[in-house]
Design an enzyme around this catalytic site. Sequence first.
Site, PDB file in Angstrom:
ATOM      1  N   LYS A  94       0.830  -1.225   0.000  1.00 23.55           N
ATOM      2  CA  LYS A  94       0.000   0.000   0.000  1.00 23.55           C
ATOM      3  C   LYS A  94       0.858   1.267   0.000  1.00 23.55           C
ATOM      4  O   LYS A  94       0.811   2.081   0.929  1.00 23.55           O
ATOM      5  CB  LYS A  94      -0.964   0.024   1.187  1.00 23.55           C
ATOM      6  CG  LYS A  94      -2.002  -1.086   1.164  1.00 23.55           C
ATOM      7  CD  LYS A  94      -3.058  -0.887   2.234  1.00 23.55           C
ATOM      8  CE  LYS A  94      -4.138  -1.942   2.198  1.00 23.55           C
ATOM      9  NZ  LYS A  94      -3.689  -3.294   2.619  1.00 23.55           N
ATOM     10  N   ASP A  97       2.981   7.563  -0.844  1.00 23.25           N
ATOM     11  CA  ASP A  97       3.773   8.786  -0.630  1.00 23.25           C
ATOM     12  C   ASP A  97       4.057   9.441  -1.981  1.00 23.25           C
ATOM     13  O   ASP A  97       3.616   8.959  -3.029  1.00 23.25           O
ATOM     14  CB  ASP A  97       5.067   8.409   0.120  1.00 23.25           C
ATOM     15  CG  ASP A  97       5.500   9.524   1.073  1.00 23.25           C
ATOM     16  OD1 ASP A  97       5.390  10.716   0.698  1.00 23.25           O
ATOM     17  OD2 ASP A  97       5.950   9.193   2.184  1.00 23.25           O
TER      18      ASP A  97
HETATM   19  O1  6AU Z   1      -9.447 -11.708   5.404  1.00 25.86           O
HETATM   20  P1  6AU Z   1      -8.776 -10.835   6.439  1.00 25.86           P
HETATM   21  O2  6AU Z   1      -9.703  -9.829   7.062  1.00 25.86           O
HETATM   22  O3  6AU Z   1      -8.043 -11.638   7.474  1.00 25.86           O
HETATM   23  O4  6AU Z   1      -7.600 -10.044   5.680  1.00 25.86           O
HETATM   24  C1  6AU Z   1      -7.830  -9.106   4.661  1.00 25.86           C
HETATM   25  C2  6AU Z   1      -6.530  -8.669   4.020  1.00 25.86           C
HETATM   26  C3  6AU Z   1      -5.573  -7.964   4.957  1.00 25.86           C
HETATM   27  C4  6AU Z   1      -5.741  -6.499   4.648  1.00 25.86           C
HETATM   28  O5  6AU Z   1      -4.525  -5.770   4.811  1.00 25.86           O
HETATM   29  C5  6AU Z   1      -6.187  -6.494   3.175  1.00 25.86           C
HETATM   30  O6  6AU Z   1      -6.812  -7.754   2.958  1.00 25.86           O
HETATM   31  N1  6AU Z   1      -7.137  -5.418   2.798  1.00 25.86           N
HETATM   32  C6  6AU Z   1      -6.883  -4.553   1.703  1.00 25.86           C
HETATM   33  C7  6AU Z   1      -5.892  -4.797   0.664  1.00 25.86           C
HETATM   34  C8  6AU Z   1      -5.687  -6.104   0.142  1.00 25.86           C
HETATM   35  O7  6AU Z   1      -5.342  -3.893   0.086  1.00 25.86           O
HETATM   36  C9  6AU Z   1      -7.695  -3.432   1.499  1.00 25.86           C
HETATM   37  C10 6AU Z   1      -8.863  -3.280   2.258  1.00 25.86           C
HETATM   38  O8  6AU Z   1      -9.652  -2.373   2.042  1.00 25.86           O
HETATM   39  N2  6AU Z   1      -9.151  -4.210   3.233  1.00 25.86           N
HETATM   40  C11 6AU Z   1      -8.319  -5.260   3.505  1.00 25.86           C
HETATM   41  O9  6AU Z   1      -8.675  -6.064   4.374  1.00 25.86           O
HETATM   42  O10 6AU Z   1      -4.246  -8.376   4.621  1.00 25.86           O
END
Ligand code: 6AU
Length: 259
Positions: A94, A97
């Site tokens: 992500k 900057d």
């Molecule tokens: O299924 P989870 O909730 O255990 O994990 C979700 C993963 C985590 C978050 O850093 C990522 O997805 N994520 C992202 C990404 C991929 O960019 C964006 C977002 O809006 N929500 C999110 O959960 O590794």
Amino acid sequence: VKPKVLTYAERASQCTHSVSRRLLKIMEQKKTNLVLSADVTKSKELLDLVDKTGPHICMVKTHADTLDDFCDDFVEKLKQLSNKHNFLIFEDRKFADIGNTVVHQFSGGVHRISDWADVINAHTVPGAGVVQGLQKVAQGKDIGCLLIAEMSSAGNLATGDYTQVTVKIAEENPDFVIGFICLSKLSSNPALLHMTPGVQLKEGQDALGQRYLTPQEVISNRGSDIIIVGRGIYGASDPTEAARQFQIAGYDAYLARLS
Ligand code: 6AU
């Protein structure tokens, strides 16, 4: 009339970017639109998890900066697994900057992400310069970038105009941007991939603002292409079986959208 939904193979043939083409071909061959979010903190645990679930996924997503023991040997082993099971590697750094700073964050530091990731992602809060900086590093390498157009967490600010400007930046940079992190289909361009985190087999939320939708809702109803699943898999008592279930649920939802 409803517009025809293209298959992954049809879309692969329309992609100009090598990474989206590779990913769509893997999805078609392995019959999976599942990305494993391997958010564990020890590299051995991560590699074991990926080896077990590898047959069910099209890509693994890492947070290299959350590994306690990140090292070059880990990267080498992860690459070997990506060849063994045929999946891509997405580092969920992500970037957010100014262009000049992300150049160094992407290519240098401890993680040297540009040496090993196939896919990266970026917030667009700095404007298009973040994409230009990352693209400069990716020049001559097979790396695709996803833009975070929407987020799964409660109260996030990636909505409305922010989302629309992000879509525009993606559409203006087809040589580098291959799609979005989003909650629903945002662009009709068949080369742009929509990937959705916040997925479990039941809707719900966690204690820190994460919100979950089902594979059926994300792929069939909201028109996304790919589900990203973390705790739903690595938090299950049998991660391999959980990955298999998400693979089936995600792929069935895709087939339902085609018919
Ligand atoms: O299924 P989870 O909730 O255990 O994990 C979700 C993963 C985590 C978050 O850093 C990522 O997805 N994520 C992202 C990404 C991929 O960019 C964006 C977002 O809006 N929500 C999110 O959960 O590794």
